[in-house]
Design an enzyme around this catalytic site. Structure first.
Site, PDB file in Angstrom:
ATOM      1  N   ARG A 107       0.568  -1.546  -0.219  1.00 25.38           N
ATOM      2  CA  ARG A 107       0.482  -0.127   0.492  1.00 25.38           C
ATOM      3  C   ARG A 107       0.656   1.101   0.113  1.00 25.38           C
ATOM      4  NH1 ARG A 107      -5.387   0.844   3.345  1.00 25.38           N
ATOM      5  NH2 ARG A 107      -5.959   0.136   1.848  1.00 25.38           N
ATOM      6  N   HIS A 134      -7.164   1.437  -6.513  1.00 24.50           N
ATOM      7  CA  HIS A 134      -7.439   0.222  -5.249  1.00 24.50           C
ATOM      8  C   HIS A 134      -8.295  -0.921  -6.260  1.00 24.50           C
ATOM      9  CE1 HIS A 134      -7.694  -1.177  -1.463  1.00 24.50           C
ATOM     10  NE2 HIS A 134      -8.892  -0.661  -0.920  1.00 24.50           N
ATOM     11  N   GLN A 137     -10.002  -4.193  -3.255  1.00 23.69           N
ATOM     12  CA  GLN A 137     -11.512  -3.206  -2.698  1.00 23.69           C
ATOM     13  C   GLN A 137     -12.295  -4.263  -3.910  1.00 23.69           C
ATOM     14  OE1 GLN A 137     -11.742  -1.931   0.108  1.00 23.69           O
ATOM     15  NE2 GLN A 137     -13.861  -2.738  -0.490  1.00 23.69           N
ATOM     16  N   ASP A 225     -18.061   6.630  -1.113  1.00 24.37           N
ATOM     17  CA  ASP A 225     -16.764   6.674  -0.442  1.00 24.37           C
ATOM     18  C   ASP A 225     -16.397   8.199   0.900  1.00 24.37           C
ATOM     19  OD1 ASP A 225     -14.542   6.177   0.536  1.00 24.37           O
ATOM     20  OD2 ASP A 225     -13.368   5.823  -1.198  1.00 24.37           O
ATOM     21  N   CYS A 266     -16.411   1.294   0.498  1.00 24.89           N
ATOM     22  CA  CYS A 266     -15.342  -0.141   0.904  1.00 24.89           C
ATOM     23  C   CYS A 266     -14.792   0.181   2.359  1.00 24.89           C
ATOM     24  CB  CYS A 266     -14.702   0.569  -0.288  1.00 24.89           C
ATOM     25  SG  CYS A 266     -13.445   2.441   0.146  1.00 24.89           S
ATOM     26  N   ARG A 294     -13.448  -8.535   1.117  1.00 22.10           N
ATOM     27  CA  ARG A 294     -11.393  -8.830   0.842  1.00 22.10           C
ATOM     28  C   ARG A 294     -10.827 -10.261   0.716  1.00 22.10           C
ATOM     29  NH1 ARG A 294     -10.007  -3.393   1.207  1.00 22.10           N
ATOM     30  NH2 ARG A 294      -8.148  -4.365   0.233  1.00 22.10           N
TER      31      ARG A 294
END
Ligand code: CP
Length: 308
Positions: A107, A134, A137, A225, A266, A294
């Site tokens: 990340r 991402h 995700q 988000d 997410c 995930r």
């Protein structure tokens, strides 16, 4: 050896294979305790490092548990604890780490760091979020959507709010897998033009608009988000909140979507900012299934990377 950097790097059959693997592994684990290993152990003997330049709850826990279930060894380090934080180049770090472990999930603060790491690494590298995308995700999002509504290529998804990194991967998912994506965002927070140019080249059904009401019309799924992402400076908070307040996903907005539309996020969520408690806690909300998924989708991604 295969990296998993961005969804646009894959063909539809490749992504479909990963989604199908994730769904069947999830089904196979229905009665397992979370710490119980899978029946097969395809990552036995493999060591995988998780490197975080940004904080994480879901990405860290889901990768650690998924790798353990597949029989692999896993350890987690923060970028600040490594010499990366003291100026060793990203490429040299990748070369060194490649001598120790069999795979890396990173990340990174900047997408360029991920690309430089992957370019120098001689082991599979997985994108665990950058400022631009991402993909792990959005693979979990697609699995969650399909569990509830069927084939994504026949569905319409509405993205409401900042045209951020998760939105970028949603554009790529629709570009590869099909389906329709409507993005409602203030003009100033539109996704990077490169995402939209790529979508156009792919003839993807992606439209960007300023009206949230227009975007959710007929949508099978509404996605929100946070208004301030991890990579946004804190000083931006007031300006972004003012810009994005009209984009709150509330009961009135959900009522404009298709009957029984899902709500996805997410996480982490800022309750009663980008989404009201009434929507977040409703029967339409599948946010915790997304978080669980995930694990399942990342296991399929790991298997792809290791050619299993
Ligand atoms: N959604 C997500 O990536 O969560 P974390 O930042 O907690 O990993």
């Amino acid at each position: 050896m295969s990296h998993f950097l961005d969804l646009k790097d894959f063909t539809k059959p490749q992504l479909r294979k990963m989604l199908s693997e994730a769904a069947s592994r999830k089904k196979a684990r229905a009665k397992f305790a979370k710490g119980e290993p899978d029946k097969d152990q395809p990552l036995k003997g493999k060591a995988i490092a998780l490197i975080f330049e940004r904080p994480s709850t879901r990405t860290r826990f889901s990768f650690e548990m998924g790798i353990r279930q597949l029989g692999g060894e896993v350890f987690t380090v923060s970028g600040a604890e490594m010499q990366l934080g003291r100026g060793e180049t990203v490429a040299d770090t990748a070369r060194v780490v490649s001598r120790y472990v069999d795979g890396v999930m990173i990340r990174s603060k900047a997408h360029e760091t991920l690309m430089e790491f992957a370019g120098a690494a001689t082991i599979p590298v997985i994108n665990g979020l950058t400022n631009e995308t991402h993909p792990c995700q959005v693979m979990a999002d697609v699995l969650t959507l399909e569990e509830n509504k069927g084939d994504v290529s026949k569905l319409k998804t509405a993205w409401i709010g900042d045209g951020n990194n998760v939105c970028g991967s949603w554009i790529e998912a629709v570009g590869v897998l099909g389906g329709a994506l409507r993005i409602a965002t203030p003009q100033i927070l539109r996704p990077h033009p490169e995402f939209l140019q790529w979508a156009e080249q792919m003839k993807a059904d992606v439209q960007v608009m300023t009206s949230a009401v227009e975007a959710v019309a007929g949508a099978d799924c509404v996605v929100a988000d946070t208004w301030l992402s991890m990579h946004d400076p804190e000083e931006e908070k007031t300006r972004r909140h003012n810009l994005l307040r009209p984009y709150q996903v509330n009961e009135a907005l959900m009522a404009r979507a298709a009957k029984g539309a899902l709500f996805m996020h997410c996480l982490p969520a800022h309750r009663n900012e980008e989404v009201t408690d009434g929507v977040f806690d409703s029967a339409q909300s599948v946010v915790f299934d997304e978080a669980e998924n995930r694990v399942h989708t990342q296991k399929a991604i790991l298997l792809h990377c290791f050619g299993k």
